[in-house]
Design an enzyme around this catalytic site. Structure first.
Site, PDB file in Angstrom:
ATOM      1  CG  HIS A  17      -7.839   7.651   0.878  1.00  0.00           C
ATOM      2  ND1 HIS A  17      -7.662   7.746   2.238  1.00  0.00           N
ATOM      3  CD2 HIS A  17      -7.634   6.350   0.558  1.00  0.00           C
ATOM      4  CE1 HIS A  17      -7.379   6.555   2.725  1.00  0.00           C
ATOM      5  NE2 HIS A  17      -7.330   5.688   1.724  1.00  0.00           N
ATOM      6  NE  ARG A  90       0.313   3.253   0.463  1.00  0.00           N
ATOM      7  CZ  ARG A  90      -0.720   2.722   1.127  1.00  0.00           C
ATOM      8  NH1 ARG A  90      -1.917   3.188   0.923  1.00  0.00           N
ATOM      9  NH2 ARG A  90      -0.537   1.749   1.979  1.00  0.00           N
ATOM     10  CB  SER A 128      -5.815   5.255   6.629  1.00  0.00           C
ATOM     11  OG  SER A 128      -6.541   5.958   5.659  1.00  0.00           O
TER      12      SER A 128
END
Length: 157
Positions: A17, A90, A128
């Site tokens: 991030h 991604r 995450s």
């Protein structure tokens, strides 16, 4: 002045991030990082904790503002007169999902565009979700999150 927004749950913010934030902040005069409440995702960290972590991780970026929000991103975009949305993707499945969101956000905001940032190779595998999983199993996340975030999470443990 062009203002872009990078929304996310950031549960927690990762080096991936932060890489996107740094790259977007270098391209645009103002970047708002919007930390979503996202109660349906049942975040590991409270909104206040996530907001604090993102603020600490981006403290050195003078053109970045960090805010919390609840509700539709489109409402925030219209209220703040934002010109574009930054999103990371991604994988191809990420892109498929993000493309649907981009179409919906464009419709709900009368044309605000989304820009997709591929991950830097160094952080392409970090999410995450993976960081939370490692945390749940008492693993070391130090190399996956900004130092300030690691310090904060260590204090909470």
């Amino acid at each position: 002045m062009i203002t872009m927004i990078y929304p996310g749950t950031f549960d927690p913010i990762t080096n991936g991030h932060l890489d996107i934030i740094n790259r977007a902040a270098a391209l645009f005069p103002k970047l708002i990082v919007a930390v979503a409440a996202s109660p349906s995702k049942k975040p590991m960290f409270s909104l206040a904790q996530r907001l604090e972590m993102v603020q600490a991780a981006t403290a050195n970026l003078t053109n970045v503002e960090v805010i919390a929000f609840d509700g539709l991103l489109a409402h925030l975009i219209l209220a703040k007169n934002i010109q574009g949305i930054i999103r990371g993707a991604r994988t191809s499945s990420d892109f498929d999902y993000e493309l649907q969101l981009a179409h919906l956000n464009r419709l709900l905001t009368n044309g605000v565009e989304s820009l997709f940032f591929p991950p830097s190779e160094k952080w392409s595998y970090v999410s995450s979700t993976m960081v939370r999983e490692i945390l749940l199993h008492k693993g070391d996340i130090q190399k996956l999150v900004p130092a300030s975030v690691f310090a904060k999470i260590s204090q909470l443990a």
